[in-house]
Scaffold this active site. Structure first.
Site, PDB file in Angstrom:
ATOM      1  N   HIS A   1      21.549  54.059 -22.657  1.00 53.03           N
ATOM      2  CA  HIS A   1      21.830  53.340 -21.713  1.00 53.03           C
ATOM      3  C   HIS A   1      20.943  51.704 -21.699  1.00 53.03           C
ATOM      4  CE1 HIS A   1      24.780  56.080 -19.959  1.00 53.03           C
ATOM      5  NE2 HIS A   1      23.479  56.927 -19.988  1.00 53.03           N
TER       6      HIS A   1
ATOM      7  N   CYS B   1      24.153  68.679   9.003  1.00 57.62           N
ATOM      8  CA  CYS B   1      25.179  68.532   9.879  1.00 57.62           C
ATOM      9  C   CYS B   1      25.838  69.803  10.247  1.00 57.62           C
ATOM     10  CB  CYS B   1      26.123  67.227   9.828  1.00 57.62           C
ATOM     11  SG  CYS B   1      25.990  65.836  10.606  1.00 57.62           S
TER      12      CYS B   1
END
Lengths: 256, 106
Positions: A75, A217
């Site tokens: 990359h 959560c």
């Protein structure tokens, strides 16, 4: 009296169940924090998430796996090649036609291209690499891909968002769409936007992914959390990103 | 392996007061937390921070278990002469993290 209140509450929920936050009213989780925590996030020397990004930069350039390749071998410098990448994930992985999130994509790259073992969820290394890649999108708008193959998964995510869970029998939407800005105990209820992840959470004294936060959560409403990397979480991430489309990325976020 | 972020201006005017900010990566394990077997995790904190300019100490601090993970320290320096600023953190296991920065005073 209580019964009347309850009925009134249920009716309100029923009426507003499909209501969404208007684009002009969307606010990043950072805006709900105290000025001192906001200052901590804004200053790159005081934001502990930058330590993870620093480690991620080292990992980006370090060869791994049987191919002896680093991320940079293919990359190049991340500040060019990874610009905007985190803002559009989760996306469809071409060979499987299934959606993957950024962490999953990094692990696929490791197993397919580097011939390295995948990094464990919430491991220091995976969070560091994800933070470093996501940092390259800081300030860019969240831009979910316009890909029809993602639609069924996004819809699944929205269904989960509105699905009641756990012993407390709450859905995500009941707090974060209908009651944001109010308080749950002493804590403000934010709108649950995913634009700052991975975050450094003061409560954790460390970095964590969006999935860790979602599990948090779920445990809060006394539900059995989905597993790391599960289809449900990818679907929820997809829905959350589409819900936050256009908001600026702020990784690494600091949260209380 | 500890890592550090340091914010110090590269140049300062003589007589100027400059602010130095440091953030170091460290778990700061208090020694009071049990692991999942119920056994106490041994204490491992940074217990000493020192900052020197060309070997002359300009700031030092003793740290204790109440400090958060990744301690952030900030202090000021009266810029009098150019030199190499050394930052050193020492933890309970004797591991030393050292960073150096050049400071030019004109």
């Amino acid at each position: 009296m209580i019964r009347t209140a309850l009925i009134a509450f249920t009716t309100t929920v029923a009426v507003t169940a499909i209501a969404q936050i208007a684009p002009g009213e969307r606010r990043s989780g950072a805006e709900f924090m105290s000025p001192s925590t906001q200052a901590m996030q804004k200053d790159d020397t005081s934001n502990p998430g930058m330590l993870a990004a620093l480690e991620g930069e080292t990992l980006w350039n370090a060869p791994a796996g049987n191919e002896g390749k680093s991320c940079a071998s293919c990359h190049g410098p991340a500040d060019k090649s990874m610009k905007g990448v985190a803002a559009r994930y989760p996306a469809i992985h071409q060979s499987t036609s299934m959606p993957v999130d950024l962490q999953g994509r990094i692990n696929l790259c490791r197993s397919d291209n580097q011939k390295a073992s995948p990094l464990r969820f919430e491991s220091r290394e995976l969070l560091a690499l994800t933070t470093y890649v996501a940092l390259q999108s800081r300030g860019m708008p969240v831009s979910p891909p316009d890909d029809a193959r993602l639609d069924p998964f996004r819809n699944q995510g929205e269904t989960l968002w509105r699905q009641r869970f756990g012993q407390l029998n709450f859905s995500c939407a009941q707090c974060h769409d209908d009651n944001w800005g109010k308080r749950l105990g002493s804590a403000p209820i934010p709108q649950a936007h995913p634009n700052g992840y991975p975050i450094y959470r003061l409560e954790w004294q460390g970095m964590g992914s969006l999935q860790r936060r979602l599990r948090n959560c779920m445990a809060g409403v006394r539900a059995e959390p989905f597993g790391f990397g599960s289809d449900e979480f990818i679907a929820l991430e997809l829905y959350l990103m589409s819900r936050a489309a256009g908001m600026p990325m702020e990784t690494p976020g600091v949260r209380p | 392996m500890a890592r550090a972020l340091i914010n110090i201006p590269a140049k300062a005017a003589k007589g100027q007061i400059i602010e130095i900010k440091t953030l170091v990566s460290h778990p700061m394990e208090t020694g009071f937390r049990p692991d999942n077997q119920g056994k106490l995790i041994p204490r491992d904190i940074i217990n000493r921070f020192e900052c020197e300019i060309d070997g002359e100490r300009i700031f030092a601090a003793d740290l204790y278990p109440a400090m958060s993970a990744n301690p952030f320290l900030t202090f000021t320096l009266l810029a009098e002469r150019s030199g190499e600023v050394t930052f050193r953190w020492k933890d309970d296991r004797g591991e030393i993290t050292e960073e150096k920065r050049k400071l030019v005073v004109e």
